[in-house]
Motif scaffolding. Structure first.
Motif, PDB file in Angstrom:
ATOM      1  N   UNK A  42       0.845  -1.198   0.000  1.00 23.61           N
ATOM      2  CA  UNK A  42       0.000   0.000   0.000  1.00 23.61           C
ATOM      3  C   UNK A  42       0.878   1.245   0.000  1.00 23.61           C
ATOM      4  N   UNK A  43       1.793   1.310   0.961  1.00 20.82           N
ATOM      5  CA  UNK A  43       2.724   2.434   1.072  1.00 20.82           C
ATOM      6  C   UNK A  43       4.053   2.068   0.430  1.00 20.82           C
ATOM      7  N   UNK A  44       4.620   3.013  -0.301  1.00 19.83           N
ATOM      8  CA  UNK A  44       5.941   2.841  -0.873  1.00 19.83           C
ATOM      9  C   UNK A  44       6.834   3.925  -0.310  1.00 19.83           C
ATOM     10  N   UNK A  45       8.000   3.512   0.188  1.00 15.97           N
ATOM     11  CA  UNK A  45       8.966   4.433   0.771  1.00 15.97           C
ATOM     12  C   UNK A  45      10.184   4.483  -0.138  1.00 15.97           C
ATOM     13  N   UNK A  46      10.572   5.682  -0.535  1.00 20.45           N
ATOM     14  CA  UNK A  46      11.728   5.912  -1.397  1.00 20.45           C
ATOM     15  C   UNK A  46      12.785   6.648  -0.597  1.00 20.45           C
ATOM     16  N   UNK A  47      14.047   6.323  -0.828  1.00 24.19           N
ATOM     17  CA  UNK A  47      15.154   7.084  -0.273  1.00 24.19           C
ATOM     18  C   UNK A  47      15.914   7.700  -1.436  1.00 24.19           C
ATOM     19  N   UNK A  48      16.195   8.982  -1.323  1.00 24.39           N
ATOM     20  CA  UNK A  48      16.896   9.669  -2.415  1.00 24.39           C
ATOM     21  C   UNK A  48      18.319   9.152  -2.596  1.00 24.39           C
ATOM     22  N   UNK A  49      18.833   8.402  -1.622  1.00 23.95           N
ATOM     23  CA  UNK A  49      20.205   7.903  -1.697  1.00 23.95           C
ATOM     24  C   UNK A  49      20.279   6.400  -1.899  1.00 23.95           C
ATOM     25  N   UNK A  50      19.165   5.759  -2.263  1.00 21.49           N
ATOM     26  CA  UNK A  50      19.146   4.304  -2.433  1.00 21.49           C
ATOM     27  C   UNK A  50      18.645   3.911  -3.810  1.00 21.49           C
ATOM     28  N   UNK A  51      19.533   3.365  -4.601  1.00 19.73           N
ATOM     29  CA  UNK A  51      19.167   2.777  -5.876  1.00 19.73           C
ATOM     30  C   UNK A  51      19.219   1.274  -5.658  1.00 19.73           C
ATOM     31  N   UNK A  52      18.064   0.629  -5.635  1.00 12.02           N
ATOM     32  CA  UNK A  52      18.001  -0.781  -5.273  1.00 12.02           C
ATOM     33  C   UNK A  52      18.707  -1.679  -6.275  1.00 12.02           C
ATOM     34  N   UNK A  53      19.426  -2.649  -5.731  1.00 16.24           N
ATOM     35  CA  UNK A  53      20.113  -3.641  -6.545  1.00 16.24           C
ATOM     36  C   UNK A  53      19.104  -4.556  -7.221  1.00 16.24           C
ATOM     37  N   UNK A  54      19.480  -5.092  -8.369  1.00 16.19           N
ATOM     38  CA  UNK A  54      18.612  -5.967  -9.162  1.00 16.19           C
ATOM     39  C   UNK A  54      19.306  -7.300  -9.420  1.00 16.19           C
ATOM     40  N   UNK A  55      18.482  -8.331  -9.612  1.00 18.83           N
ATOM     41  CA  UNK A  55      18.993  -9.678  -9.882  1.00 18.83           C
ATOM     42  C   UNK A  55      19.970  -9.656 -11.059  1.00 18.83           C
ATOM     43  N   UNK A  56      21.036 -10.418 -10.916  1.00 23.81           N
ATOM     44  CA  UNK A  56      22.084 -10.626 -11.918  1.00 23.81           C
ATOM     45  C   UNK A  56      23.080  -9.478 -12.043  1.00 23.81           C
ATOM     46  N   UNK A  57      22.929  -8.394 -11.279  1.00 31.92           N
ATOM     47  CA  UNK A  57      23.936  -7.337 -11.327  1.00 31.92           C
ATOM     48  C   UNK A  57      25.231  -7.837 -10.695  1.00 31.92           C
ATOM     49  N   UNK A  58      26.349  -7.540 -11.348  1.00 29.56           N
ATOM     50  CA  UNK A  58      27.678  -7.805 -10.786  1.00 29.56           C
ATOM     51  C   UNK A  58      28.127  -6.522 -10.111  1.00 29.56           C
ATOM     52  N   UNK A  59      28.542  -6.630  -8.848  1.00 31.78           N
ATOM     53  CA  UNK A  59      28.810  -5.445  -8.057  1.00 31.78           C
ATOM     54  C   UNK A  59      30.067  -5.589  -7.205  1.00 31.78           C
ATOM     55  N   UNK A  60      30.602  -4.440  -6.813  1.00 36.25           N
ATOM     56  CA  UNK A  60      31.567  -4.336  -5.721  1.00 36.25           C
ATOM     57  C   UNK A  60      30.855  -3.523  -4.656  1.00 36.25           C
TER      58      UNK A  60
ATOM     59  N   UNK B  75      26.734   4.374   3.426  1.00 32.87           N
ATOM     60  CA  UNK B  75      26.053   5.556   2.873  1.00 32.87           C
ATOM     61  C   UNK B  75      25.228   5.221   1.630  1.00 32.87           C
ATOM     62  N   UNK B  76      24.583   4.053   1.707  1.00 35.76           N
ATOM     63  CA  UNK B  76      23.708   3.574   0.624  1.00 35.76           C
ATOM     64  C   UNK B  76      24.432   3.585  -0.724  1.00 35.76           C
ATOM     65  N   UNK B  77      24.067   4.451  -1.665  1.00 36.46           N
ATOM     66  CA  UNK B  77      24.637   4.427  -3.010  1.00 36.46           C
ATOM     67  C   UNK B  77      26.149   4.656  -3.025  1.00 36.46           C
ATOM     68  N   UNK B  78      26.703   5.368  -2.031  1.00 35.73           N
ATOM     69  CA  UNK B  78      28.148   5.611  -2.004  1.00 35.73           C
ATOM     70  C   UNK B  78      28.941   4.311  -1.974  1.00 35.73           C
ATOM     71  N   UNK B  79      28.375   3.258  -1.375  1.00 38.27           N
ATOM     72  CA  UNK B  79      29.079   2.001  -1.208  1.00 38.27           C
ATOM     73  C   UNK B  79      28.776   0.947  -2.255  1.00 38.27           C
ATOM     74  N   UNK B  80      28.189   1.349  -3.398  1.00 39.62           N
ATOM     75  CA  UNK B  80      27.775   0.385  -4.418  1.00 39.62           C
ATOM     76  C   UNK B  80      28.379   0.750  -5.782  1.00 39.62           C
ATOM     77  N   UNK B  81      29.098  -0.217  -6.359  1.00 37.78           N
ATOM     78  CA  UNK B  81      29.664  -0.065  -7.700  1.00 37.78           C
ATOM     79  C   UNK B  81      29.166  -1.224  -8.550  1.00 37.78           C
TER      80      UNK B  81
ATOM     81  N   UNK C 269      26.851   3.309  -8.523  1.00 33.70           N
ATOM     82  CA  UNK C 269      25.473   3.144  -8.968  1.00 33.70           C
ATOM     83  C   UNK C 269      24.767   4.482  -9.173  1.00 33.70           C
ATOM     84  N   UNK C 270      25.195   5.514  -8.467  1.00 31.16           N
ATOM     85  CA  UNK C 270      24.529   6.806  -8.549  1.00 31.16           C
ATOM     86  C   UNK C 270      25.358   7.839  -9.338  1.00 31.16           C
TER      87      UNK C 270
END
Length: 155
Positions: free
Chosen positions: A99-117, A132-138, A148-149
């Protein structure tokens, strides 16, 4: 839900909009580069998102909404090398209860099959959050790992 350890470092505001609740977090620690991210992380890994697990939440407590994925570790950059091949849970801010959706301006959610550091902080037995959410995702894009961001390339 983000643990007390993390919650102490999180400030910001939540606002309701037609498309959901938006959380704008601010971080108490700034990481200027990958060396600082590595120093601040409990675990730094290369891996592949193997499954999108969905959202966890306490209904009505918008700061508790998070979205989890399973990550299969292929390389340990910092941490226990016995975890190579293991699956861990990576939890990110924001999610939905249907019902409710919560968004964070600093979170780009990971998706299946993405290769990441990922530069991660341990929050539970097998659960981690990105620094720091997106800061720690490559994410691997054409054999280069870009944030990611910001799209800044990992050196």
């Amino acid at each position: 839900m983000y643990p007390v350890l993390f919650a102490k470092t999180l400030t910001g505001t939540a606002t309701s909009k037609a498309d959901g609740v938006h959380i704008d977090a601010s971080w108490s620690v700034y990481y200027a580069n990958e060396a600082e991210l590595t120093k601040g992380a409990d675990l730094v890994v290369k891996g592949t998102v193997s499954k999108e697990k969905g959202s966890k939440f306490k209904k009505g407590d918008f700061s508790s909404y998070s979205t989890d994925v399973d990550l299969t570790i292929t390389k340990i950059i910092k941490g226990d090398t016995a975890q190579i091949g293991a699956n861990i849970i990576v939890s990110q801010m924001g999610g939905t209860d249907g019902v409710n959706t919560v968004f964070s301006s600093h979170s780009t959610h990971l998706k299946k099959d993405q290769e990441v550091v990922l530069f991660l902080r341990k929050v539970d037995v097998n659960t981690y959050i990105p620094l720091n959410e997106d800061d720690g995702i490559y994410v691997n894009e054409k054999d280069k790992y870009n944030n990611i961001s910001s799209k800044k390339e990992l050196k």
